[in-house]
Enzyme design. Structure first.
Site, short mmCIF file in Angstrom:
data_model
loop_
_atom_site.label_atom_id
_atom_site.label_comp_id
_atom_site.label_asym_id
_atom_site.label_seq_id
_atom_site.Cartn_x
_atom_site.Cartn_y
_atom_site.Cartn_z
N CYS A 182 47.05 7.10 58.13
CA CYS A 182 45.91 7.93 58.58
C CYS A 182 44.92 8.27 57.13
CB CYS A 182 46.53 9.47 58.92
SG CYS A 182 47.51 9.33 60.57
N GLU A 208 44.87 0.17 59.53
CA GLU A 208 45.72 -0.34 60.35
C GLU A 208 46.59 -1.48 59.87
OE1 GLU A 208 43.28 1.46 64.18
OE2 GLU A 208 43.44 -0.43 63.90
N GLU A 210 43.85 10.93 56.41
CA GLU A 210 44.22 12.04 55.38
C GLU A 210 45.30 11.71 54.50
OE1 GLU A 210 44.00 11.77 58.83
OE2 GLU A 210 43.66 13.78 59.63
ZN LIG Z 1 47.51 11.57 60.68
#
Ligand SMILES: [Zn+2]
Length: 148
Positions: free
Chosen positions: A53, A44, A55
């Site tokens: 994210c 973040e 991923e």
């Molecule tokens: Zn995501």
């Protein structure tokens, strides 16, 4: 507890998340066709929209480690870090729409309908899907083959 080591790698990766604002840690582990594993976690930012994210973090690591074209399957999980230092959470965490799009890119590059295994933070419940199920009729590199 789950028996799939890829999910355990994703749960461990979540412990490396930088999530001071949401306190929701997500981990992703990507396995190559040769059994190599790349991992990532969410990161973040005080400028919230700049967060990334797990991923995407793991896909970038996988590209460096063995290439998107060699990805075999992907595991993702998320939750909070419990008092015991382990990832915890009851709800199965699935990839957001943006990450499904990024996984589709890797799927089309690899020529495989990639398996995406979503798990709850506890690692006790999983849901396995193919990327074609998660983003049906998605737009990917194959759609650009007719570009001039
Ligand atoms: Zn995501």
């Amino acid at each position: 507890m789950t028996k799939d080591p890829l999910i355990e790698r994703a749960r461990a990766a979540a412990l490396g998340a930088y999530a001071p604002y949401s306190r929701f840690s997500v981990g992703c582990a990507i396995e190559s066709v040769d059994g190599a594993i790349a991992v990532g976690a969410n990161m973040e930012n005080a400028c919230y929209r700049l967060g990334i994210c797990a991923e995407l973090s793991a896909l970038a690591a996988a590209q460096q480690a063995f290439g998107l074209e060699n990805i075999a399957r992907i595991a993702v999980t998320g939750g909070h870090v419990g008092d015991d230092g382990a990832l915890a959470g009851d709800a199965v965490v699935t990839s957001c729409g943006g990450c499904r799009q990024s996984i589709l890119e890797a799927a089309q590059v690899s020529g495989r309908d990639l398996e995406v295994i979503a798990s709850n933070g506890n690692g006790t419940e999983t849901r396995s899907s193919r990327i074609s199920e998660l983003i049906p009729h998605g737009f990917g590199p194959a759609n650009l083959k007719d570009a001039g």
